[in-house]
Design a protein around this motif. Structure first.
Motif, PDB file in Angstrom:
ATOM      1  N   TYR A   1       9.729  21.014  -7.653  1.00 49.76           N
ATOM      2  CA  TYR A   1       8.509  21.016  -8.331  1.00 49.76           C
ATOM      3  C   TYR A   1       7.802  22.441  -7.743  1.00 49.76           C
ATOM      4  O   TYR A   1       8.350  23.147  -6.877  1.00 49.76           O
ATOM      5  CB  TYR A   1       7.443  19.932  -8.052  1.00 49.76           C
ATOM      6  CG  TYR A   1       7.087  19.840  -6.470  1.00 49.76           C
ATOM      7  CD1 TYR A   1       5.813  20.506  -6.134  1.00 49.76           C
ATOM      8  CD2 TYR A   1       7.743  19.277  -5.601  1.00 49.76           C
ATOM      9  CE1 TYR A   1       5.428  20.152  -4.996  1.00 49.76           C
ATOM     10  CE2 TYR A   1       7.448  19.173  -4.274  1.00 49.76           C
ATOM     11  CZ  TYR A   1       6.175  19.764  -3.911  1.00 49.76           C
ATOM     12  OH  TYR A   1       5.711  19.708  -2.645  1.00 49.76           O
TER      13      TYR A   1
ATOM     14  N   PRO B   1      14.261  16.863  -8.664  1.00 56.52           N
ATOM     15  CA  PRO B   1      13.487  16.677  -7.402  1.00 56.52           C
ATOM     16  C   PRO B   1      12.878  17.977  -7.037  1.00 56.52           C
ATOM     17  O   PRO B   1      12.324  17.936  -5.931  1.00 56.52           O
ATOM     18  CB  PRO B   1      14.913  16.445  -6.546  1.00 56.52           C
ATOM     19  CG  PRO B   1      16.027  17.060  -7.165  1.00 56.52           C
ATOM     20  CD  PRO B   1      15.757  17.195  -8.585  1.00 56.52           C
TER      21      PRO B   1
ATOM     22  N   ARG C   1       4.404  17.036  -7.571  1.00 57.40           N
ATOM     23  CA  ARG C   1       5.041  16.743  -6.427  1.00 57.40           C
ATOM     24  C   ARG C   1       5.112  15.235  -6.401  1.00 57.40           C
ATOM     25  O   ARG C   1       6.294  14.531  -5.798  1.00 57.40           O
ATOM     26  CB  ARG C   1       4.004  16.997  -5.142  1.00 57.40           C
ATOM     27  CG  ARG C   1       4.597  16.584  -3.644  1.00 57.40           C
ATOM     28  CD  ARG C   1       3.787  17.322  -2.521  1.00 57.40           C
ATOM     29  NE  ARG C   1       2.396  16.184  -2.665  1.00 57.40           N
ATOM     30  CZ  ARG C   1       1.170  16.662  -2.881  1.00 57.40           C
ATOM     31  NH1 ARG C   1       0.897  17.865  -3.306  1.00 57.40           N
ATOM     32  NH2 ARG C   1       0.153  15.642  -3.025  1.00 57.40           N
ATOM     33  N   GLN C   2       4.315  14.366  -6.827  1.00 60.94           N
ATOM     34  CA  GLN C   2       4.722  12.953  -6.893  1.00 60.94           C
ATOM     35  C   GLN C   2       5.968  12.450  -7.579  1.00 60.94           C
ATOM     36  O   GLN C   2       6.753  11.773  -7.138  1.00 60.94           O
ATOM     37  CB  GLN C   2       3.365  12.248  -7.361  1.00 60.94           C
ATOM     38  CG  GLN C   2       2.175  11.996  -6.578  1.00 60.94           C
ATOM     39  CD  GLN C   2       0.754  11.466  -7.135  1.00 60.94           C
ATOM     40  OE1 GLN C   2       1.096  11.075  -8.136  1.00 60.94           O
ATOM     41  NE2 GLN C   2      -0.279  11.352  -6.192  1.00 60.94           N
TER      42      GLN C   2
ATOM     43  N   ARG D   1      18.574   9.809  -4.243  1.00 56.38           N
ATOM     44  CA  ARG D   1      19.166   9.689  -2.850  1.00 56.38           C
ATOM     45  C   ARG D   1      19.750   8.081  -2.694  1.00 56.38           C
ATOM     46  O   ARG D   1      20.658   7.669  -2.354  1.00 56.38           O
ATOM     47  CB  ARG D   1      18.230   9.739  -1.798  1.00 56.38           C
ATOM     48  CG  ARG D   1      18.748   9.721  -0.442  1.00 56.38           C
ATOM     49  CD  ARG D   1      17.650  10.368   0.523  1.00 56.38           C
ATOM     50  NE  ARG D   1      16.604   9.754   0.491  1.00 56.38           N
ATOM     51  CZ  ARG D   1      15.171  10.226   0.224  1.00 56.38           C
ATOM     52  NH1 ARG D   1      15.153  11.627  -0.089  1.00 56.38           N
ATOM     53  NH2 ARG D   1      14.225   9.470   0.115  1.00 56.38           N
TER      54      ARG D   1
ATOM     55  N   ALA E   1       8.158  14.444  -8.337  1.00 52.89           N
ATOM     56  CA  ALA E   1       9.337  15.064  -7.851  1.00 52.89           C
ATOM     57  C   ALA E   1       9.946  14.221  -6.599  1.00 52.89           C
ATOM     58  O   ALA E   1      11.096  14.067  -6.473  1.00 52.89           O
ATOM     59  CB  ALA E   1       9.117  16.553  -7.442  1.00 52.89           C
ATOM     60  N   GLU E   2       9.066  13.670  -5.744  1.00 53.56           N
ATOM     61  CA  GLU E   2       9.414  12.971  -4.575  1.00 53.56           C
ATOM     62  C   GLU E   2      10.035  11.679  -4.822  1.00 53.56           C
ATOM     63  O   GLU E   2      10.936  11.211  -4.345  1.00 53.56           O
ATOM     64  CB  GLU E   2       8.308  12.564  -3.664  1.00 53.56           C
ATOM     65  CG  GLU E   2       7.911  13.956  -2.905  1.00 53.56           C
ATOM     66  CD  GLU E   2       6.439  13.837  -2.373  1.00 53.56           C
ATOM     67  OE1 GLU E   2       5.797  12.715  -2.214  1.00 53.56           O
ATOM     68  OE2 GLU E   2       5.798  14.644  -1.393  1.00 53.56           O
ATOM     69  N   LYS E   3       9.422  10.847  -6.098  1.00 54.30           N
ATOM     70  CA  LYS E   3       9.921   9.698  -6.639  1.00 54.30           C
ATOM     71  C   LYS E   3      11.227   9.898  -7.056  1.00 54.30           C
ATOM     72  O   LYS E   3      12.022   9.072  -6.914  1.00 54.30           O
ATOM     73  CB  LYS E   3       8.925   9.084  -7.452  1.00 54.30           C
ATOM     74  CG  LYS E   3       7.870   8.457  -6.960  1.00 54.30           C
ATOM     75  CD  LYS E   3       6.841   7.830  -7.930  1.00 54.30           C
ATOM     76  CE  LYS E   3       5.540   7.287  -7.337  1.00 54.30           C
ATOM     77  NZ  LYS E   3       4.899   6.427  -8.084  1.00 54.30           N
ATOM     78  N   ARG E   4      11.552  11.110  -7.629  1.00 57.74           N
ATOM     79  CA  ARG E   4      12.824  11.530  -8.343  1.00 57.74           C
ATOM     80  C   ARG E   4      13.889  11.578  -7.143  1.00 57.74           C
ATOM     81  O   ARG E   4      14.892  11.210  -6.954  1.00 57.74           O
ATOM     82  CB  ARG E   4      12.856  12.439  -9.343  1.00 57.74           C
ATOM     83  CG  ARG E   4      12.114  12.374 -10.799  1.00 57.74           C
ATOM     84  CD  ARG E   4      12.225  13.534 -11.392  1.00 57.74           C
ATOM     85  NE  ARG E   4      11.815  13.594 -12.900  1.00 57.74           N
ATOM     86  CZ  ARG E   4      11.740  14.384 -13.640  1.00 57.74           C
ATOM     87  NH1 ARG E   4      11.720  15.455 -13.053  1.00 57.74           N
ATOM     88  NH2 ARG E   4      11.664  14.240 -14.986  1.00 57.74           N
ATOM     89  N   GLU E   5      13.467  12.266  -6.223  1.00 54.21           N
ATOM     90  CA  GLU E   5      14.418  12.645  -5.221  1.00 54.21           C
ATOM     91  C   GLU E   5      14.802  11.172  -4.320  1.00 54.21           C
ATOM     92  O   GLU E   5      16.115  11.027  -4.189  1.00 54.21           O
ATOM     93  CB  GLU E   5      13.577  13.590  -3.939  1.00 54.21           C
ATOM     94  CG  GLU E   5      14.573  14.090  -2.938  1.00 54.21           C
ATOM     95  CD  GLU E   5      13.832  14.958  -2.327  1.00 54.21           C
ATOM     96  OE1 GLU E   5      14.725  15.768  -1.497  1.00 54.21           O
ATOM     97  OE2 GLU E   5      12.622  14.951  -2.040  1.00 54.21           O
ATOM     98  N   ALA E   6      13.754  10.408  -3.959  1.00 55.41           N
ATOM     99  CA  ALA E   6      14.339   9.030  -3.437  1.00 55.41           C
ATOM    100  C   ALA E   6      15.236   8.217  -4.314  1.00 55.41           C
ATOM    101  O   ALA E   6      15.962   7.458  -3.677  1.00 55.41           O
ATOM    102  CB  ALA E   6      12.862   8.151  -3.407  1.00 55.41           C
TER     103      ALA E   6
ATOM    104  N   THR F   1      10.132  24.680  -5.407  1.00 53.32           N
ATOM    105  CA  THR F   1      10.252  24.150  -3.808  1.00 53.32           C
ATOM    106  C   THR F   1      11.909  24.001  -3.484  1.00 53.32           C
ATOM    107  O   THR F   1      12.196  23.911  -2.379  1.00 53.32           O
ATOM    108  CB  THR F   1       9.510  22.946  -3.504  1.00 53.32           C
ATOM    109  OG1 THR F   1       9.786  21.841  -4.657  1.00 53.32           O
ATOM    110  CG2 THR F   1       8.183  23.312  -3.736  1.00 53.32           C
TER     111      THR F   1
END
Length: 629
Positions: A342, A340, A390-391, A401, A393-398, A371
């Protein structure tokens, strides 16, 4: 649209619902057995979008099946499949690995593949994992190999982080480099040790010559075998008087590691880390094993890929990750994504703290510029620009979660809800974990969630890397959780806020102390267990009627003792006719008595119960608490 008139869409939905069969009183259109692919931790809204039904209807269906789930709540795999069976859909839950692969495919990226032809591949150093039982000298061995003192920095003398280092040796007049990964030896770090084995080419199994094969030696051996890597055995502490290297060879032969001198194919090297004996022989054995068993080549000219071996949050430098490059070359200024996290590589440091401009395959480096703190074991890859990083990492984080929410929420049935309402709450210990590095936090959580102490549940509601913040304290205050700080302390006004809100913060530097204290706390939350202890019996010889207090039993105590505050039961012809009664009064002659012993007469009344007969037996007992193991 005038008020009161239905839209065409609403009318169509109403018509569809009328045509659909009722499930638990709710009309939902059933499927035809088609496959529906859902990510782990998907919500009912995600399911509804896939099958084109109303999410509220799915909530009602699950309610009728005894499940309480909201439309936007992450749902676990079992509940999704239950709903799919009810609606005649085949639910296929996509694993995080497959989802990540699909995510990278959508960006035209591939991980784990060497680009180019055979001519593009170049030799790389072997990556070696040092494994073995606690206190058998793994860190001392690395200490001797790289001439740096790591042991003194470890709390309790136990390695609690994964570190990666590179050393050089000369074999056949040519310099050869070897990358070492030091994995913790304590059994609570099984998950971290396994992760270390998966990132390695060769495993060095350290066994103390005086102790021999121990439980974690076998555990480490199994991890290495599962990873399918060659094994070199370092028999350590040969300088001690009671050492017996031959015994170690015999013991390991039983586990399938046959020494070369016994006709096998495993290299055994007798060493002493403390006395610095045979270090060069061990390095040579590692190089020879790598040359004989492995084809260690990678393309150094493609975009870099690797693994985040360890990561932590540094107050001055931000997120710092120890990265092992597996293929390609990582350079300062590259845009990278790892789990998550980047960012752009601001700087790279080697194991000695020296700045390096690039890292080639099998090179471990500290990377600055991310980050967030990646998880230990997350893959790291270079992408074209920061926007793509960023895209991803954000999808992985979501995704992570949602998966964690589904895993920790579990199924909540109406029966669970009603029983918790009746009890006025649930027996649950909530924890917030904060640590200095991600590997320690993961290992601590993994060990804690496996604790089993009966009816009390343990739930980790939040975890993270770095100092304990006011946000952590506020969450703990709202959820009545305990904060566990592993090698970290509060920052800012977090301590003052915790004192004001009554939030307990516990600090640890050795992981098994945390596990033992949390286990003790869980046992303290358990409801006490009681067992019945018989006190005595009395036979009713006469009955006296009283208009004021009811029937009075004239008794003879035939065994044991009758006690005023004890519970009694009434037996008639050997059968229990009344259970769990209280003595209204107990008298010896005309005086009140606290107890009457065997062989004495007494008078008694049973509170709220008058159906007694001559010949009945009054049995006295008390409930005693059983001490827990």
């Amino acid at each position: 649209m005038r008020r009161g008139r239905k839209s065409k869409r609403a009318k169509r939905q109403e018509f569809d619902n009328m045509q659909a069969p009722a499930i638990g009183g709710v009309r939902v259109r059933k499927g035809d057995g088609e496959i529906v692919r859902l990510a782990r931790g998907a919500s009912l809204t995600d399911f509804a979008d896939k099958v084109n039904v109303d999410a509220a209807a799915l909530v009602q269906v699950l309610f009728a099946l005894g499940e309480m789930v909201t439309a936007t709540q992450s749902v676990n795999d079992e509940t999704l499949r239950l709903l799919g069976e009810e609606l005649n859909y085949q639910i296929e839950v996509v694993s995080p690995e497959d989802e990540d692969r699909e995510l990278l495919d959508s960006f035209s990226l591939a991980f784990g593949e060497d680009e180019g032809s055979e001519a593009d591949l170049a030799a790389r150093p072997p990556v070696v994992t040092v494994m073995g039982h606690v206190d058998h000298g793994k860190t001392k061995l690395l200490d001797a190999l790289r001439n740096a003192n790591v042991v003194d920095k470890e709390a309790g003398g136990i390695t609690q982080h994964i570190g990666a280092y590179q050393v050089a040796t000369v074999v056949d007049d040519s310099e050869r480099r070897i990358t070492f990964i030091d994995t913790p030896g304590h059994e609570a770090f099984t998950a971290m040790r396994a992760r270390g084995a998966q990132a390695t080419d060769i495993a060095v199994l350290v066994v103390a010559a005086d102790d021999g094969v121990m439980p974690q030696t076998v555990e480490a051996l199994n991890h290495a075998k599962a990873a399918g890597v060659p094994i070199v055995v370092a028999v350590n502490k040969i300088d001690k008087e009671d050492s017996d290297p031959t015994k170690v060879r015999g013991q390991l032969t039983e586990y399938g590691l046959v020494p070369e001198e016994y006709g096998g194919d495993t290299m055994f090297v007798d060493v002493s880390a403390r006395a610095n004996l045979n270090m060069e022989a061990l390095l040579e054995a590692i190089v020879l094993t790598a040359d004989a068993s492995l084809d260690l080549r990678a393309n150094p000219n493609q975009p870099a890929e690797g693994l985040a071996i360890e990561a932590h949050l540094d107050r001055g430098r931000g997120a710092v990750a120890t990265v092992l490059i597996q293929r390609g070359t990582l350079r300062v200024g590259d845009s990278v994504v790892s789990g998550p996290a980047y960012g752009r590589v601001r700087a790279m440091l080697d194991e000695h703290g020296v700045n390096v401009e690039e890292a080639t395959p099998s090179r471990p480096v500290l990377v600055l510029g991310l980050t967030a703190v990646p998880g230990a074991g997350d893959n790291l890859m270079v992408v074209d620009d920061d926007r793509i990083a960023r895209q991803i990492a954000e999808k992985r984080e979501a995704r992570e979660r949602n998966a964690l929410l589904a895993q920790r929420t579990g199924r909540r049935t109406l029966e669970d809800f009603m029983s918790s309402m009746e009890k006025g709450g649930t027996d649950e210990l909530l924890l917030i974990l904060k640590g200095d590095v991600s590997g320690s936090v993961e290992a601590l959580e993994d060990a804690l969630v496996q604790l089993d102490v009966g009816d009390v549940n343990l739930r980790v509601i939040d975890r993270g890397v770095g100092a304990i913040t006011e946000t952590n304290v506020n969450l703990a205050a709202a959820s009545e959780a305990i904060i566990i700080g592993f090698n970290v302390r509060p920052q800012g006004k977090a301590t003052e806020l915790a004192d004001r809100e009554g939030v307990e913060i516990r600090y640890y530097s050795v992981i098994y102390q945390a596990i033992e204290e949390i286990e003790a706390a869980l046992k303290g939350m358990l409801k006490p267990e009681f067992e019945e202890s018989a006190l005595g019996q009395a036979e009713i010889r006469a009955i006296f009627r009283s208009s004021r207090i009811g029937n009075i039993a004239g008794c003879m105590v035939t065994s044991g003792v009758l006690r005023r505050n004890a519970k009694v039961r009434l037996l008639r012809d050997g059968a229990v006719v009344a259970e769990n009664l209280d003595l209204g009064s107990l008298k010896r002659e005309k005086d009140d008595a606290n107890e009457v012993r065997e062989g004495f007469e007494c008078g008694l009344t049973l509170r709220g119960y008058n159906d007694i007969k001559i010949g009945d037996v009054v049995e006295s007992f008390e409930m005693r608490e059983i001490p827990r193991a």
